[in-house]
Write a protein that holds these residues in place. Structure first.
Motif, PDB file in Angstrom:
ATOM      1  N   TYR A  86       0.833  -1.204   0.000  1.00 21.40           N
ATOM      2  CA  TYR A  86       0.000   0.000   0.000  1.00 21.40           C
ATOM      3  C   TYR A  86       0.865   1.250   0.000  1.00 21.40           C
ATOM      4  CZ  TYR A  86      -3.343   3.546   1.114  1.00 21.40           C
ATOM      5  OH  TYR A  86      -4.095   4.683   1.065  1.00 21.40           O
ATOM      6  N   GLN A  87       1.983   1.238   0.734  1.00 23.88           N
ATOM      7  CA  GLN A  87       2.871   2.399   0.744  1.00 23.88           C
ATOM      8  C   GLN A  87       3.448   2.664  -0.648  1.00 23.88           C
ATOM      9  OE1 GLN A  87       5.667   1.462   3.805  1.00 23.88           O
ATOM     10  NE2 GLN A  87       4.406   2.336   5.436  1.00 23.88           N
ATOM     11  N   ARG A  88       3.829   1.602  -1.356  1.00 17.71           N
ATOM     12  CA  ARG A  88       4.330   1.785  -2.724  1.00 17.71           C
ATOM     13  C   ARG A  88       3.236   2.354  -3.626  1.00 17.71           C
ATOM     14  NH1 ARG A  88       6.414  -3.379  -1.931  1.00 17.71           N
ATOM     15  NH2 ARG A  88       4.906  -4.234  -3.383  1.00 17.71           N
ATOM     16  N   PHE A  89       2.020   1.838  -3.465  1.00 15.41           N
ATOM     17  CA  PHE A  89       0.891   2.332  -4.256  1.00 15.41           C
ATOM     18  C   PHE A  89       0.626   3.803  -3.949  1.00 15.41           C
ATOM     19  CE2 PHE A  89      -3.686   3.229  -4.342  1.00 15.41           C
ATOM     20  CZ  PHE A  89      -3.928   3.083  -5.695  1.00 15.41           C
ATOM     21  N   ALA A  90       0.623   4.162  -2.663  1.00 17.79           N
ATOM     22  CA  ALA A  90       0.353   5.549  -2.268  1.00 17.79           C
ATOM     23  C   ALA A  90       1.455   6.483  -2.773  1.00 17.79           C
ATOM     24  CB  ALA A  90       0.224   5.645  -0.751  1.00 17.79           C
ATOM     25  N   GLU A  91       2.703   6.039  -2.716  1.00 14.34           N
ATOM     26  CA  GLU A  91       3.821   6.860  -3.212  1.00 14.34           C
ATOM     27  C   GLU A  91       3.701   7.074  -4.720  1.00 14.34           C
ATOM     28  OE1 GLU A  91       7.247   9.132  -3.065  1.00 14.34           O
ATOM     29  OE2 GLU A  91       6.040   8.352  -1.413  1.00 14.34           O
ATOM     30  N   GLY A  92       3.388   6.010  -5.455  1.00 13.73           N
ATOM     31  CA  GLY A  92       3.198   6.145  -6.899  1.00 13.73           C
ATOM     32  C   GLY A  92       2.044   7.065  -7.235  1.00 13.73           C
ATOM     33  N   ARG A  93       0.986   6.955  -6.459  1.00 10.36           N
ATOM     34  CA  ARG A  93      -0.166   7.812  -6.698  1.00 10.36           C
ATOM     35  C   ARG A  93       0.161   9.274  -6.418  1.00 10.36           C
ATOM     36  NH1 ARG A  93      -6.319   6.400  -5.228  1.00 10.36           N
ATOM     37  NH2 ARG A  93      -7.089   8.467  -5.621  1.00 10.36           N
ATOM     38  N   LYS A  94       0.961   9.520  -5.372  1.00 16.10           N
ATOM     39  CA  LYS A  94       1.373  10.881  -5.040  1.00 16.10           C
ATOM     40  C   LYS A  94       2.244  11.464  -6.154  1.00 16.10           C
ATOM     41  CE  LYS A  94       2.894  11.217  -0.901  1.00 16.10           C
ATOM     42  NZ  LYS A  94       3.798  11.229   0.263  1.00 16.10           N
ATOM     43  N   SER A 122       1.322  14.609  -8.683  1.00 23.20           N
ATOM     44  CA  SER A 122       2.223  15.737  -8.887  1.00 23.20           C
ATOM     45  C   SER A 122       2.478  15.973 -10.381  1.00 23.20           C
ATOM     46  CB  SER A 122       3.540  15.475  -8.159  1.00 23.20           C
ATOM     47  OG  SER A 122       4.484  16.437  -8.481  1.00 23.20           O
ATOM     48  N   ILE A 123       2.665  14.894 -11.127  1.00 23.26           N
ATOM     49  CA  ILE A 123       2.877  15.018 -12.579  1.00 23.26           C
ATOM     50  C   ILE A 123       1.650  15.640 -13.242  1.00 23.26           C
ATOM     51  CG2 ILE A 123       3.073  13.686 -14.717  1.00 23.26           C
ATOM     52  CD1 ILE A 123       4.911  11.767 -13.165  1.00 23.26           C
ATOM     53  N   ILE A 124       0.471  15.172 -12.873  1.00 24.05           N
ATOM     54  CA  ILE A 124      -0.768  15.704 -13.463  1.00 24.05           C
ATOM     55  C   ILE A 124      -0.942  17.180 -13.112  1.00 24.05           C
ATOM     56  CG2 ILE A 124      -3.295  15.530 -13.386  1.00 24.05           C
ATOM     57  CD1 ILE A 124      -1.945  13.344 -15.028  1.00 24.05           C
ATOM     58  N   ASN A 125      -0.719  17.537 -11.845  1.00 21.88           N
ATOM     59  CA  ASN A 125      -0.877  18.941 -11.447  1.00 21.88           C
ATOM     60  C   ASN A 125       0.118  19.840 -12.160  1.00 21.88           C
ATOM     61  OD1 ASN A 125      -3.024  18.447  -9.753  1.00 21.88           O
ATOM     62  ND2 ASN A 125      -1.732  18.139  -7.960  1.00 21.88           N
ATOM     63  N   ASN A 126       1.361  19.398 -12.276  1.00 20.51           N
ATOM     64  CA  ASN A 126       2.353  20.202 -12.998  1.00 20.51           C
ATOM     65  C   ASN A 126       1.995  20.326 -14.475  1.00 20.51           C
ATOM     66  OD1 ASN A 126       3.850  20.670 -10.718  1.00 20.51           O
ATOM     67  ND2 ASN A 126       5.203  18.940 -11.050  1.00 20.51           N
ATOM     68  N   SER A 127       1.461  19.265 -15.058  1.00 20.49           N
ATOM     69  CA  SER A 127       1.043  19.320 -16.467  1.00 20.49           C
ATOM     70  C   SER A 127      -0.098  20.314 -16.650  1.00 20.49           C
ATOM     71  CB  SER A 127       0.601  17.938 -16.940  1.00 20.49           C
ATOM     72  OG  SER A 127       1.650  17.036 -16.875  1.00 20.49           O
ATOM     73  N   ARG A 128      -1.045  20.292 -15.737  1.00 22.15           N
ATOM     74  CA  ARG A 128      -2.164  21.249 -15.829  1.00 22.15           C
ATOM     75  C   ARG A 128      -1.663  22.680 -15.683  1.00 22.15           C
ATOM     76  NH1 ARG A 128      -6.131  17.784 -11.987  1.00 22.15           N
ATOM     77  NH2 ARG A 128      -6.874  16.343 -13.580  1.00 22.15           N
ATOM     78  N   PRO A 175       2.166  11.628 -20.343  1.00 24.13           N
ATOM     79  CA  PRO A 175       1.767  10.492 -19.493  1.00 24.13           C
ATOM     80  C   PRO A 175       1.834   9.155 -20.215  1.00 24.13           C
ATOM     81  CG  PRO A 175       0.185  12.274 -19.303  1.00 24.13           C
ATOM     82  CD  PRO A 175       1.128  12.653 -20.393  1.00 24.13           C
ATOM     83  N   TYR A 176       1.449   9.129 -21.481  1.00 21.79           N
ATOM     84  CA  TYR A 176       1.525   7.891 -22.249  1.00 21.79           C
ATOM     85  C   TYR A 176       2.979   7.447 -22.414  1.00 21.79           C
ATOM     86  CZ  TYR A 176      -3.295   8.861 -23.611  1.00 21.79           C
ATOM     87  OH  TYR A 176      -4.630   9.113 -23.608  1.00 21.79           O
ATOM     88  N   LEU A 177       3.828   8.410 -22.744  1.00 18.51           N
ATOM     89  CA  LEU A 177       5.236   8.085 -22.941  1.00 18.51           C
ATOM     90  C   LEU A 177       5.884   7.620 -21.648  1.00 18.51           C
ATOM     91  CD1 LEU A 177       6.198  11.046 -25.265  1.00 18.51           C
ATOM     92  CD2 LEU A 177       5.772   8.679 -25.910  1.00 18.51           C
ATOM     93  N   LEU A 178       5.480   8.215 -20.546  1.00 12.85           N
ATOM     94  CA  LEU A 178       6.006   7.789 -19.251  1.00 12.85           C
ATOM     95  C   LEU A 178       5.581   6.357 -18.950  1.00 12.85           C
ATOM     96  CD1 LEU A 178       7.516   8.549 -16.671  1.00 12.85           C
ATOM     97  CD2 LEU A 178       5.357   9.397 -15.763  1.00 12.85           C
ATOM     98  N   ARG A 179       4.341   6.033 -19.237  1.00 16.87           N
ATOM     99  CA  ARG A 179       3.867   4.662 -19.027  1.00 16.87           C
ATOM    100  C   ARG A 179       4.652   3.676 -19.892  1.00 16.87           C
ATOM    101  NH1 ARG A 179      -1.922   2.820 -20.985  1.00 16.87           N
ATOM    102  NH2 ARG A 179      -0.809   3.020 -22.929  1.00 16.87           N
TER     103      ARG A 179
END
Length: 184
Positions: free
Chosen positions: A60-68, A72-78, A107-111
């Motif tokens: 769960y910690q890994r999931f939460a860190e990835g989500r955070k 951040s990436i989405i907010n910076n992109s916006r 985001p696609y390229l990052l994935r």
């Protein structure tokens, strides 16, 4: 993959149960010798439950860190998108559109950078033949474009001779007509 171990454990448990039932009828003393005390089982259950809790917690910690990080990436992109709209007059319309397309593709390229096997094909793959006109080659090794021309020349020479000290990365290609590549 799990069917084999489950079948083995089921067969083993069935064998031990049948053996115990027969020994109980014919030789009750031997049947009692087969039984284990309850203390080791209760201690093992406690240890396994702690292990399961720690494993679940770390997942769960890994999931939460990835989500955070993703948030951040989405907010910076916006924020970048809004800034580009705000300074459109200074940038020019075509440059703003180009940057926004690149931002939409990020985001696609990052994935695909994290999990490259989703839509990428190896350059030496015989099943998926590359169409040079409609494909983009990824992960090119750019030794000749390094900042230090002397080091780049040495690295290029070593690679051409097959004596390179650095690990060469496999080359992949993608169809540039599909999303996100057509945004580039």
């Amino acid at each position: 993959a799990i069917k084999g171990p489950v079948m083995f454990m089921t067969s083993w448990a069935t064998f031990l149960s049948v053996l115990y039932m027969r020994l109980r009828i014919r030789n009750p003393v031997a049947a009692e010798a087969m039984c284990l005390p309850q203390a080791p089982h209760s201690l093992m259950v406690s240890a396994l439950s702690l292990l399961l809790v720690f494993k679940t917690n770390s997942a769960y910690q890994r999931f939460a860190e990835g989500r955070k990080i993703w948030e951040s990436i989405i907010n910076n992109s916006r924020d970048l998108y809004r800034m580009m709209n705000l300074y459109e007059n200074e940038m020019g319309r075509s440059k703003r559109r180009r940057l926004q397309r690149l931002l939409a593709a990020f985001p696609y390229l990052l994935r695909h950078r994290i999990r490259p096997n989703l839509v990428m094909y190896r350059l030496d793959d015989v099943e998926n033949v590359r169409d040079p006109e409609n494909s983009i080659v990824l992960y090119q090794d750019r030794a000749a474009d390094d900042l230090d021309p002397e080091a780049a020349a040495v690295a290029t020479k070593e690679e051409n001779e097959g004596n390179s000290r650095r690990k060469t990365r496999p080359l992949f290609w993608v169809d540039k007509r599909t999303l996100p590549w057509r945004l580039l």
